[in-house]
Motif scaffolding. Structure first.
Motif, PDB file in Angstrom:
ATOM      1  N   SER A 282      -2.030   8.273   1.895  1.00  0.00           N
ATOM      2  CA  SER A 282      -1.438   7.729   1.077  1.00  0.00           C
ATOM      3  C   SER A 282      -0.858   6.336   1.327  1.00  0.00           C
ATOM      4  O   SER A 282      -0.468   5.975   2.483  1.00  0.00           O
ATOM      5  CB  SER A 282      -0.299   8.703   0.616  1.00  0.00           C
ATOM      6  N   ILE A 283      -1.155   5.306   0.275  1.00  0.00           N
ATOM      7  CA  ILE A 283      -0.609   3.749   0.436  1.00  0.00           C
ATOM      8  C   ILE A 283       0.581   3.690  -0.596  1.00  0.00           C
ATOM      9  O   ILE A 283       0.400   3.816  -1.812  1.00  0.00           O
ATOM     10  CB  ILE A 283      -1.705   2.824   0.222  1.00  0.00           C
ATOM     11  N   TYR A 284       1.756   3.315  -0.058  1.00  0.00           N
ATOM     12  CA  TYR A 284       2.866   3.072  -0.947  1.00  0.00           C
ATOM     13  C   TYR A 284       3.548   1.682  -0.764  1.00  0.00           C
ATOM     14  O   TYR A 284       3.834   1.479   0.372  1.00  0.00           O
ATOM     15  CB  TYR A 284       4.044   4.034  -0.746  1.00  0.00           C
ATOM     16  N   ASP A 285       3.388   0.857  -1.853  1.00  0.00           N
ATOM     17  CA  ASP A 285       3.677  -0.546  -1.819  1.00  0.00           C
ATOM     18  C   ASP A 285       4.999  -0.839  -2.900  1.00  0.00           C
ATOM     19  O   ASP A 285       4.944  -0.831  -3.873  1.00  0.00           O
ATOM     20  CB  ASP A 285       2.599  -1.501  -2.266  1.00  0.00           C
ATOM     21  N   PRO A 286       6.129  -0.511  -2.198  1.00  0.00           N
ATOM     22  CA  PRO A 286       7.477  -0.521  -2.793  1.00  0.00           C
ATOM     23  C   PRO A 286       7.813  -2.092  -3.486  1.00  0.00           C
ATOM     24  O   PRO A 286       8.844  -1.908  -4.385  1.00  0.00           O
ATOM     25  CB  PRO A 286       8.662  -0.050  -1.795  1.00  0.00           C
ATOM     26  N   ARG A 287       7.217  -3.109  -3.004  1.00  0.00           N
ATOM     27  CA  ARG A 287       7.688  -4.369  -3.471  1.00  0.00           C
ATOM     28  C   ARG A 287       7.008  -4.698  -4.700  1.00  0.00           C
ATOM     29  O   ARG A 287       6.050  -4.214  -5.226  1.00  0.00           O
ATOM     30  CB  ARG A 287       7.595  -5.379  -2.498  1.00  0.00           C
ATOM     31  N   GLY A 288       7.712  -5.553  -5.523  1.00  0.00           N
ATOM     32  CA  GLY A 288       7.049  -6.358  -6.706  1.00  0.00           C
ATOM     33  C   GLY A 288       5.604  -7.074  -6.488  1.00  0.00           C
ATOM     34  O   GLY A 288       5.456  -7.331  -5.460  1.00  0.00           O
ATOM     35  N   GLY A 289       4.895  -6.830  -7.394  1.00  0.00           N
ATOM     36  CA  GLY A 289       3.348  -7.487  -7.351  1.00  0.00           C
ATOM     37  C   GLY A 289       2.681  -6.772  -6.345  1.00  0.00           C
ATOM     38  O   GLY A 289       2.947  -5.439  -6.073  1.00  0.00           O
ATOM     39  N   VAL A 290       1.451  -7.089  -6.003  1.00  0.00           N
ATOM     40  CA  VAL A 290       0.442  -6.507  -5.277  1.00  0.00           C
ATOM     41  C   VAL A 290       0.314  -6.821  -3.887  1.00  0.00           C
ATOM     42  O   VAL A 290       0.769  -8.066  -3.461  1.00  0.00           O
ATOM     43  CB  VAL A 290      -1.053  -6.848  -5.762  1.00  0.00           C
ATOM     44  N   GLY A 291       0.010  -6.030  -2.912  1.00  0.00           N
ATOM     45  CA  GLY A 291      -0.088  -6.154  -1.391  1.00  0.00           C
ATOM     46  C   GLY A 291      -1.365  -5.776  -0.901  1.00  0.00           C
ATOM     47  O   GLY A 291      -2.029  -4.971  -1.492  1.00  0.00           O
ATOM     48  N   PHE A 292      -1.740  -6.588  -0.152  1.00  0.00           N
ATOM     49  CA  PHE A 292      -2.992  -6.437   0.647  1.00  0.00           C
ATOM     50  C   PHE A 292      -2.651  -5.476   1.994  1.00  0.00           C
ATOM     51  O   PHE A 292      -2.222  -5.762   2.836  1.00  0.00           O
ATOM     52  CB  PHE A 292      -3.652  -7.861   0.998  1.00  0.00           C
ATOM     53  N   TYR A 293      -3.825  -4.610   1.950  1.00  0.00           N
ATOM     54  CA  TYR A 293      -4.076  -3.526   2.862  1.00  0.00           C
ATOM     55  C   TYR A 293      -5.062  -3.543   3.708  1.00  0.00           C
ATOM     56  O   TYR A 293      -6.187  -3.538   2.873  1.00  0.00           O
ATOM     57  CB  TYR A 293      -3.257  -2.204   2.356  1.00  0.00           C
ATOM     58  N   ASP A 294      -5.320  -3.393   4.929  1.00  0.00           N
ATOM     59  CA  ASP A 294      -6.416  -3.431   5.622  1.00  0.00           C
ATOM     60  C   ASP A 294      -6.031  -2.443   6.613  1.00  0.00           C
ATOM     61  O   ASP A 294      -5.136  -2.417   7.730  1.00  0.00           O
ATOM     62  CB  ASP A 294      -6.801  -4.692   6.180  1.00  0.00           C
ATOM     63  N   PHE A 295      -7.023  -1.236   6.965  1.00  0.00           N
ATOM     64  CA  PHE A 295      -6.820  -0.255   8.136  1.00  0.00           C
ATOM     65  C   PHE A 295      -7.953   0.388   8.411  1.00  0.00           C
ATOM     66  O   PHE A 295      -8.834   0.457   7.603  1.00  0.00           O
ATOM     67  CB  PHE A 295      -5.509   0.624   7.827  1.00  0.00           C
ATOM     68  N   VAL A 296      -8.014   0.981   9.420  1.00  0.00           N
ATOM     69  CA  VAL A 296      -8.809   1.879  10.208  1.00  0.00           C
ATOM     70  C   VAL A 296      -8.553   3.391  10.237  1.00  0.00           C
ATOM     71  O   VAL A 296      -7.448   3.620  10.865  1.00  0.00           O
ATOM     72  CB  VAL A 296      -9.500   1.491  11.463  1.00  0.00           C
TER      73      VAL A 296
END
Length: 299
Positions: A282-296
């Motif tokens: 699960s990825i939860y981005d609480p701020r306005g607009g989009v956020g970039f995520y990168d993980f392994v």
């Protein structure tokens, strides 16, 4: 235990010839009452069926609070916390007993709430005896939920049936499941031994990146990777690559590394036989607009 009363609009006169019927939905669905009556709250189990309350052991805890979209209730021992979009909403938890460390599963008694409620991760040795309950409320506005959790002790049920002289094929299935788990653990030890010698075949990892607006779930099964936008703008610029072996059809631990992103990333479901060996991140981005995520994610 508090009984749940749900009364519906009176049905036409000719239907009075039929007796009141109570329909109990599968797991992740609320209780439905077709005719005016009083019913006991629904017992929900993750296996997809309603378990008789007589099979449930002592109450572990109760939880109540309001949910507007999505919340994960995480229980470890006697600690109860929340994650997800509605994690900051006030809730009340009363813990009577810690989650046992043994052969069994958590079952739920949903007393109030209109959305989907279910156990998405059962406690076991691999996850530190942690249980995760998910509440999804898809309708507009917040709604109040109240639930109780019980421990269904498989060994106790077997002993009770042996004492009463009742032959139950389900007991044999449980024993077969335990035998398979034991064989699987032995295979795990063999694979770990191979890994130490550099011969492991089930090691792999998922490299995932994308832009997330609010809440996204990533589902991994074998070498298949799917993502679902639960709320917010549709996820974009997605790139996913699996290196090494795909997620094996056995119990493994999926862990997150090299996380990049301003929000929260969690493995909310570890793969096991009950969920078809599917991992959910699960990825939860609480701020306005989009956020970039990168993980392994590695296993």
């Amino acid at each position: 235990m508090t009984l749940l009363r749900r009364t519906f609009v009176a049905v036409p006169a000719f239907t009075a010839l039929f007796s009141a019927t109570t329909v109990t939905a599968y797991a992740l669905q609320p209780t439905v009452v077709v005719a005016p009556t009083v019913v006991s709250p629904m017992m929900v189990s993750p296996a997809g069926f309603d378990r008789d309350r007589r099979d449930a052991g002592p109450e572990l805890f109760t939880w109540s609070g309001t949910v507007d979209r999505d919340v994960y209730i995480v229980v470890r021992g006697r600690d109860v916390t929340t994650r997800g979009p509605d994690r900051n909403r006030p809730f009340r938890a009363r813990v009577s007993n810690a989650i046992p460390r043994g052969n069994g599963q958590l079952v739920l008694n949903v007393e109030e709430g209109r959305g989907n409620v279910g156990v998405i991760e059962q406690p076991n040795a691999r996850n530190g005896w942690q249980a995760v309950i998910r509440i999804q409320d898809a309708r507009g506005g917040a709604n109040r939920y109240r639930l109780s959790a019980y421990w269904d002790d498989f060994d106790r049920r077997d002993r009770d049936r042996d004492r009463d002289g009742v032959w139950d094929r389900g007991r044999d299935r449980d024993r077969d499941d335990r035998d398979r788990d034991r064989d699987r653990d032995r295979d795990d030890r063999d694979r770990d031994r191979d890994d130490r010698w550099g011969n492991g075949r089930d090691r792999g990892q998922l490299q995932w990146s994308g832009r997330v607006d609010d809440l996204v779930e990533i589902r991994l099964q074998g070498r298949r990777v799917d993502y679902i936008t639960r709320s917010g703008a549709r996820v974009s610029d997605v790139r996913s690559d699996i290196n090494g072996a795909g997620l094996p059809r056995r119990n493994v631990d999926v862990a997150l590394f090299t996380q990049t992103g301003r929000g929260e990333l969690h493995v909310v479901q570890q793969p096991n036989a009950r969920n078809g060996y599917t991992a959910v991140i699960s990825i939860y981005d609480p701020r306005g607009g989009v956020g970039f995520y990168d993980f392994v994610a590695r296993w």
